[in-house]
Enzyme design. Sequence first.
Site, PDB file in Angstrom:
ATOM      1  N   TYR A 135     -15.320   0.934   8.834  1.00  0.00           N
ATOM      2  CA  TYR A 135     -13.894   1.214   9.063  1.00  0.00           C
ATOM      3  C   TYR A 135     -13.645   1.566  10.534  1.00  0.00           C
ATOM      4  CZ  TYR A 135      -9.350   3.609   8.364  1.00  0.00           C
ATOM      5  OH  TYR A 135      -8.032   4.015   8.419  1.00  0.00           O
ATOM      6  N   GLY A 141       0.822  -1.209   0.000  1.00  0.00           N
ATOM      7  CA  GLY A 141       0.000   0.000   0.000  1.00  0.00           C
ATOM      8  C   GLY A 141       0.850   1.251   0.000  1.00  0.00           C
ATOM      9  N   PHE A 142       0.172   2.375   0.105  1.00  0.00           N
ATOM     10  CA  PHE A 142       0.836   3.676   0.123  1.00  0.00           C
ATOM     11  C   PHE A 142       1.814   3.764   1.319  1.00  0.00           C
ATOM     12  CE2 PHE A 142      -0.286   7.937   2.191  1.00  0.00           C
ATOM     13  CZ  PHE A 142       0.828   8.593   1.696  1.00  0.00           C
ATOM     14  N   VAL A 143       1.317   3.691   2.523  1.00  0.00           N
ATOM     15  CA  VAL A 143       2.194   3.824   3.698  1.00  0.00           C
ATOM     16  C   VAL A 143       3.106   2.603   3.830  1.00  0.00           C
ATOM     17  CG1 VAL A 143       2.272   4.048   6.208  1.00  0.00           C
ATOM     18  CG2 VAL A 143       0.500   5.264   4.926  1.00  0.00           C
ATOM     19  N   ALA A 147      -1.656  -0.330  13.090  1.00  0.00           N
ATOM     20  CA  ALA A 147      -1.994   0.964  12.487  1.00  0.00           C
ATOM     21  C   ALA A 147      -3.458   1.258  12.776  1.00  0.00           C
ATOM     22  CB  ALA A 147      -1.742   0.923  10.983  1.00  0.00           C
ATOM     23  N   ASN A 197      -2.677  -8.550  -0.197  1.00  0.00           N
ATOM     24  CA  ASN A 197      -3.533  -9.205  -1.193  1.00  0.00           C
ATOM     25  C   ASN A 197      -3.879  -8.274  -2.353  1.00  0.00           C
ATOM     26  OD1 ASN A 197      -5.417  -7.475  -0.145  1.00  0.00           O
ATOM     27  ND2 ASN A 197      -6.965  -9.030   0.273  1.00  0.00           N
ATOM     28  N   VAL A 227      -4.576 -11.585   4.680  1.00  0.00           N
ATOM     29  CA  VAL A 227      -4.272 -11.801   6.102  1.00  0.00           C
ATOM     30  C   VAL A 227      -5.511 -12.132   6.934  1.00  0.00           C
ATOM     31  CG1 VAL A 227      -2.215 -10.345   5.994  1.00  0.00           C
ATOM     32  CG2 VAL A 227      -4.385  -9.342   6.753  1.00  0.00           C
ATOM     33  N   THR A 231      -6.233  -2.942  -2.409  1.00  0.00           N
ATOM     34  CA  THR A 231      -6.122  -1.499  -2.684  1.00  0.00           C
ATOM     35  C   THR A 231      -4.671  -1.091  -2.950  1.00  0.00           C
ATOM     36  OG1 THR A 231      -5.911  -0.949  -0.329  1.00  0.00           O
ATOM     37  CG2 THR A 231      -8.132  -0.897  -1.261  1.00  0.00           C
TER      38      THR A 231
HETATM   39  P1  NAD Z   1      -3.576   1.586   1.333  1.00  0.00           P
HETATM   40  O1  NAD Z   1      -4.932   1.160   0.886  1.00  0.00           O
HETATM   41  O2  NAD Z   1      -2.668   2.205   0.343  1.00  0.00           O
HETATM   42  O3  NAD Z   1      -2.785   0.364   1.996  1.00  0.00           O
HETATM   43  C1  NAD Z   1      -3.422  -0.714   2.661  1.00  0.00           C
HETATM   44  C2  NAD Z   1      -2.847  -2.014   2.127  1.00  0.00           C
HETATM   45  O4  NAD Z   1      -3.472  -3.113   2.823  1.00  0.00           O
HETATM   46  C3  NAD Z   1      -3.140  -2.205   0.634  1.00  0.00           C
HETATM   47  O5  NAD Z   1      -1.938  -2.505  -0.043  1.00  0.00           O
HETATM   48  C4  NAD Z   1      -4.102  -3.374   0.604  1.00  0.00           C
HETATM   49  O6  NAD Z   1      -4.006  -4.137  -0.576  1.00  0.00           O
HETATM   50  C5  NAD Z   1      -3.709  -4.148   1.865  1.00  0.00           C
HETATM   51  N1  NAD Z   1      -4.767  -5.017   2.382  1.00  0.00           N
HETATM   52  C6  NAD Z   1      -6.048  -4.694   2.665  1.00  0.00           C
HETATM   53  N2  NAD Z   1      -6.726  -5.780   3.090  1.00  0.00           N
HETATM   54  C7  NAD Z   1      -5.839  -6.811   3.085  1.00  0.00           C
HETATM   55  C8  NAD Z   1      -5.939  -8.196   3.405  1.00  0.00           C
HETATM   56  N3  NAD Z   1      -7.089  -8.745   3.816  1.00  0.00           N
HETATM   57  N4  NAD Z   1      -4.827  -8.970   3.308  1.00  0.00           N
HETATM   58  C9  NAD Z   1      -3.654  -8.416   2.885  1.00  0.00           C
HETATM   59  N5  NAD Z   1      -3.501  -7.128   2.549  1.00  0.00           N
HETATM   60  C10 NAD Z   1      -4.595  -6.333   2.642  1.00  0.00           C
HETATM   61  O7  NAD Z   1      -3.811   2.554   2.576  1.00  0.00           O
HETATM   62  P2  NAD Z   1      -2.748   3.432   3.402  1.00  0.00           P
HETATM   63  O8  NAD Z   1      -3.155   4.839   3.306  1.00  0.00           O
HETATM   64  O9  NAD Z   1      -1.364   3.036   3.037  1.00  0.00           O
HETATM   65  O10 NAD Z   1      -3.068   2.961   4.894  1.00  0.00           O
HETATM   66  C11 NAD Z   1      -2.248   2.009   5.561  1.00  0.00           C
HETATM   67  C12 NAD Z   1      -2.776   1.785   6.977  1.00  0.00           C
HETATM   68  O11 NAD Z   1      -2.721   3.015   7.722  1.00  0.00           O
HETATM   69  C13 NAD Z   1      -4.222   1.310   7.035  1.00  0.00           C
HETATM   70  O12 NAD Z   1      -4.359   0.366   8.062  1.00  0.00           O
HETATM   71  C14 NAD Z   1      -4.989   2.574   7.382  1.00  0.00           C
HETATM   72  O13 NAD Z   1      -6.184   2.283   8.074  1.00  0.00           O
HETATM   73  C15 NAD Z   1      -3.988   3.311   8.259  1.00  0.00           C
HETATM   74  N6  NAD Z   1      -4.227   4.777   8.223  1.00  0.00           N
HETATM   75  C16 NAD Z   1      -3.855   5.503   7.125  1.00  0.00           C
HETATM   76  C17 NAD Z   1      -4.120   6.857   7.092  1.00  0.00           C
HETATM   77  C18 NAD Z   1      -3.708   7.716   5.910  1.00  0.00           C
HETATM   78  O14 NAD Z   1      -4.004   8.923   5.916  1.00  0.00           O
HETATM   79  N7  NAD Z   1      -3.035   7.179   4.905  1.00  0.00           N
HETATM   80  C19 NAD Z   1      -4.763   7.473   8.166  1.00  0.00           C
HETATM   81  C20 NAD Z   1      -5.158   6.698   9.247  1.00  0.00           C
HETATM   82  C21 NAD Z   1      -4.862   5.335   9.273  1.00  0.00           C
END
Ligand code: NAD
Length: 316
Positions: free
Chosen positions: A152, A16-18, A121, A39, A64, A42
């Site tokens: 969420y 993912g992004f982070v 997270a 997986n 997961v 996103t």
């Molecule tokens: P993102 O959607 O880019 O990354 C999430 C990753 O989780 C994706 O690569 C997705 O494919 C993977 N994923 C989701 N369900 C899955 C599963 N069942 N099995 C395996 N992989 C799975 O989002 P992000 O912005 O990078 O956020 C990362 C985390 O940080 C998340 O948990 C989010 O709730 C938390 N968060 C992010 C922000 C933000 O502003 N970016 C703010 C608050 C919390």
Amino acid sequence: MTPIRGKRAVVLGGAGFVGSWLCERLLADGAQFVLAVDNLCTGHEQNLASLRADPRFDFLNHDVTGPIPVTGGVDFVFNLASPASPRDYDRLWLETLRVGSLGTQHALELAEAKHAVMLQASTSEIYGDPHVHPQVESYFGNVDATGPRAVYDEAKRYGEAIVQGFRRKRGVSTRIVRIFNTYGPRMRLDDGRVVPQFVAQALRGQDFTIYGDGLQTRSFCFVADLVDGLVRLACSNEMDPVNIGNPDEKTMLEFAEAVRTAAGGGGKIVHLPLPPGDPKQRRPDITRARTLLGWEPRVPLVEGLRQTIEYFRSRA
Ligand code: NAD
Ligand code: UDP
């Protein structure tokens, strides 16, 4: 020498992004091994392109919500797996509930089996539409259990509860980070969050779509700062929740103008209906992060936007 040198880490949601920024940072800090598990619901493998040649890095395409197969020793399990944007978790509503509950349990069971530190997270959505401003970790929040964000918010609240359960009842060493709005390169252009929306609109010369009157506020943290906070927290002994975010609070009207200036383009402001359940104000109190972790955000909005716009421009 950083505390990450020589350590083995598993990053759930690593594509993912982070997550991709975190994998990069752990390897740059001298980790012995980093496994990204994702997986791709996103996330995108392309986010990990720069790491694929590193022999210390591996990627596992895996959901997961099932047990997580990892061989060998693990020092840290970072659980970032979850859809994160309102558009994504509305579309993937059941998947979001499942990954926040079953996925978090499997992350904890992996950490327990490996005697690893587990970092969860969590999110500022724990505070819902907050009545306390700025948000301190001791605030219990104002969350609607049946609203459009509930899949969420409640999954993340359950996540914190199960993390504390494994800590109290099973002795797992856990960390909880409440992440506030974070932005930067590798956000998806179509994820619906305000940063990619406004940047795309600026680059295409389109009107900025403001939901509601635009007086609602958010505080935007650059992703490299967030990831620094995650690493510091994982390496600390702090088991209670810690906010990580940038307290530089802006209305969405102010934010649109900041993007217009940084990108040098964009049309007029148009107002669209405010989605139900949209929090009116959000700003982290980061006293705990400052005092316990010595953490501060360092990248100002102008610089973070510059890097983000450059990324989106290069992909357009
Ligand atoms: P993102 O959607 O880019 O990354 C999430 C990753 O989780 C994706 O690569 C997705 O494919 C993977 N994923 C989701 N369900 C899955 C599963 N069942 N099995 C395996 N992989 C799975 O989002 P992000 O912005 O990078 O956020 C990362 C985390 O940080 C998340 O948990 C989010 O709730 C938390 N968060 C992010 C922000 C933000 O502003 N970016 C703010 C608050 C919390
Ligand atoms: N928003 C907006 N225009 C858009 C996208 C979002 O005005 O095109 C607003 C949205 O209503 C919210 C804020 O920007 O008040 C942040 O939205 P985002 O989806 O990025 O994150 P969250 O609401 O989860 O903090």
